[in-house]
Design a protein around this motif. Structure first.
Motif, PDB file in Angstrom:
ATOM      1  N   SER A   1       0.833  -1.206   0.000  1.00 56.11           N
ATOM      2  CA  SER A   1       0.000   0.000   0.000  1.00 56.11           C
ATOM      3  C   SER A   1       0.866   1.254   0.000  1.00 56.11           C
ATOM      4  O   SER A   1       0.517   2.257  -0.628  1.00 56.11           O
ATOM      5  CB  SER A   1      -0.963  -0.007   1.190  1.00 56.11           C
ATOM      6  OG  SER A   1      -0.249  -0.033   2.400  1.00 56.11           O
TER       7      SER A   1
ATOM      8  N   SER B   1       0.830   4.119  -2.883  1.00 55.08           N
ATOM      9  CA  SER B   1       0.604   5.528  -2.545  1.00 55.08           C
ATOM     10  C   SER B   1       1.687   6.416  -3.164  1.00 55.08           C
ATOM     11  O   SER B   1       1.394   7.499  -3.679  1.00 55.08           O
ATOM     12  CB  SER B   1       0.587   5.721  -1.028  1.00 55.08           C
ATOM     13  OG  SER B   1      -0.516   5.051  -0.468  1.00 55.08           O
TER      14      SER B   1
ATOM     15  N   GLU C   1      -5.630   1.915  -0.486  1.00 52.70           N
ATOM     16  CA  GLU C   1      -6.522   1.855   0.675  1.00 52.70           C
ATOM     17  C   GLU C   1      -7.017   0.432   0.912  1.00 52.70           C
ATOM     18  O   GLU C   1      -7.070  -0.045   2.037  1.00 52.70           O
ATOM     19  CB  GLU C   1      -7.714   2.797   0.476  1.00 52.70           C
ATOM     20  CG  GLU C   1      -7.356   4.257   0.571  1.00 52.70           C
ATOM     21  CD  GLU C   1      -8.528   5.160   0.247  1.00 52.70           C
ATOM     22  OE1 GLU C   1      -9.684   4.691   0.290  1.00 52.70           O
ATOM     23  OE2 GLU C   1      -8.277   6.340  -0.062  1.00 52.70           O
ATOM     24  N   ARG C   2      -7.384  -0.240  -0.186  1.00 60.80           N
ATOM     25  CA  ARG C   2      -7.869  -1.615  -0.067  1.00 60.80           C
ATOM     26  C   ARG C   2      -6.778  -2.539   0.470  1.00 60.80           C
ATOM     27  O   ARG C   2      -7.029  -3.386   1.324  1.00 60.80           O
ATOM     28  CB  ARG C   2      -8.325  -2.111  -1.440  1.00 60.80           C
ATOM     29  CG  ARG C   2      -9.622  -2.855  -1.364  1.00 60.80           C
ATOM     30  CD  ARG C   2     -10.115  -3.347  -2.701  1.00 60.80           C
ATOM     31  NE  ARG C   2     -10.273  -2.276  -3.659  1.00 60.80           N
ATOM     32  CZ  ARG C   2     -10.069  -2.418  -4.967  1.00 60.80           C
ATOM     33  NH1 ARG C   2      -9.718  -3.576  -5.463  1.00 60.80           N
ATOM     34  NH2 ARG C   2     -10.232  -1.410  -5.786  1.00 60.80           N
TER      35      ARG C   2
ATOM     36  N   ALA D   1      -4.237  -1.657   2.318  1.00 53.96           N
ATOM     37  CA  ALA D   1      -3.963  -1.297   3.706  1.00 53.96           C
ATOM     38  C   ALA D   1      -4.984  -1.953   4.633  1.00 53.96           C
ATOM     39  O   ALA D   1      -4.659  -2.301   5.771  1.00 53.96           O
ATOM     40  CB  ALA D   1      -3.981   0.215   3.887  1.00 53.96           C
ATOM     41  N   MET D   2      -6.190  -2.172   4.144  1.00 52.16           N
ATOM     42  CA  MET D   2      -7.245  -2.788   4.952  1.00 52.16           C
ATOM     43  C   MET D   2      -7.127  -4.311   4.978  1.00 52.16           C
ATOM     44  O   MET D   2      -7.693  -4.955   5.841  1.00 52.16           O
ATOM     45  CB  MET D   2      -8.626  -2.396   4.416  1.00 52.16           C
ATOM     46  CG  MET D   2      -8.905  -0.907   4.500  1.00 52.16           C
ATOM     47  SD  MET D   2      -8.827  -0.266   6.172  1.00 52.16           S
ATOM     48  CE  MET D   2     -10.237  -1.068   6.878  1.00 52.16           C
TER      49      MET D   2
ATOM     50  N   GLU E   1      -4.738   5.060  -5.599  1.00 55.57           N
ATOM     51  CA  GLU E   1      -5.062   5.410  -4.210  1.00 55.57           C
ATOM     52  C   GLU E   1      -6.131   4.478  -3.645  1.00 55.57           C
ATOM     53  O   GLU E   1      -6.041   4.040  -2.495  1.00 55.57           O
ATOM     54  CB  GLU E   1      -5.517   6.867  -4.129  1.00 55.57           C
ATOM     55  CG  GLU E   1      -4.396   7.848  -4.352  1.00 55.57           C
ATOM     56  CD  GLU E   1      -4.858   9.264  -4.624  1.00 55.57           C
ATOM     57  OE1 GLU E   1      -4.006  10.156  -4.625  1.00 55.57           O
ATOM     58  OE2 GLU E   1      -6.072   9.485  -4.848  1.00 55.57           O
ATOM     59  N   GLN E   2      -7.127   4.167  -4.456  1.00 51.56           N
ATOM     60  CA  GLN E   2      -8.169   3.243  -3.999  1.00 51.56           C
ATOM     61  C   GLN E   2      -7.594   1.862  -3.734  1.00 51.56           C
ATOM     62  O   GLN E   2      -7.938   1.212  -2.738  1.00 51.56           O
ATOM     63  CB  GLN E   2      -9.295   3.168  -5.022  1.00 51.56           C
ATOM     64  CG  GLN E   2     -10.121   4.422  -5.097  1.00 51.56           C
ATOM     65  CD  GLN E   2     -11.126   4.375  -6.226  1.00 51.56           C
ATOM     66  OE1 GLN E   2     -11.123   3.480  -7.067  1.00 51.56           O
ATOM     67  NE2 GLN E   2     -12.010   5.372  -6.258  1.00 51.56           N
TER      68      GLN E   2
END
Length: 102
Positions: free
Chosen positions: A45, A49, A78-79, A81-82, A74-75
């Motif tokens: 991630s 970024s 984020e995914r 990172a989750m 970016e999306q």
């Protein structure tokens, strides 16, 4: 009656992958076609970024499509990172099941 057109470009995973590969430097002495046969390394991630920031800079320099690429990166960042907490939670649930704690 007014109809608003969706101005955001939608990227498929294959289209985005081709675009990202085009920005990579040539890999060693291997022919270009051989480099595209192997799947690219999975980016973290943080790496996604950083790459999105580079695409945002390209957008600021006038590249019209760079903004949508940056948004897609970016999306995905984020995914990704989750993913880590959910994987840890899944492992914890599985261990609890195996130990018959639940």
């Amino acid at each position: 009656m007014q109809v608003q057109a969706d101005t955001q470009t939608q990227w498929s995973s294959k289209g985005l992958l081709r675009l990202l590969r085009a920005t990579l430097p040539p890999a060693g002495k291997a022919p270009a076609s051989a480099a595209f046969d192997a799947p690219p390394q999975r980016l973290s991630s943080e790496q996604l970024s950083e790459l999105a920031e580079k695409w945002r800079r390209r957008s600021a320099e006038g590249d019209k499509g760079a903004d949508s690429v940056a948004m897609a990166l970016e999306q995905l960042a984020e995914r990704r990172a989750m993913e880590r907490p959910s994987r840890i939670q899944a492992v914890g649930r599985r261990l609890s099941e195996l130990m018959q704690l639940s």
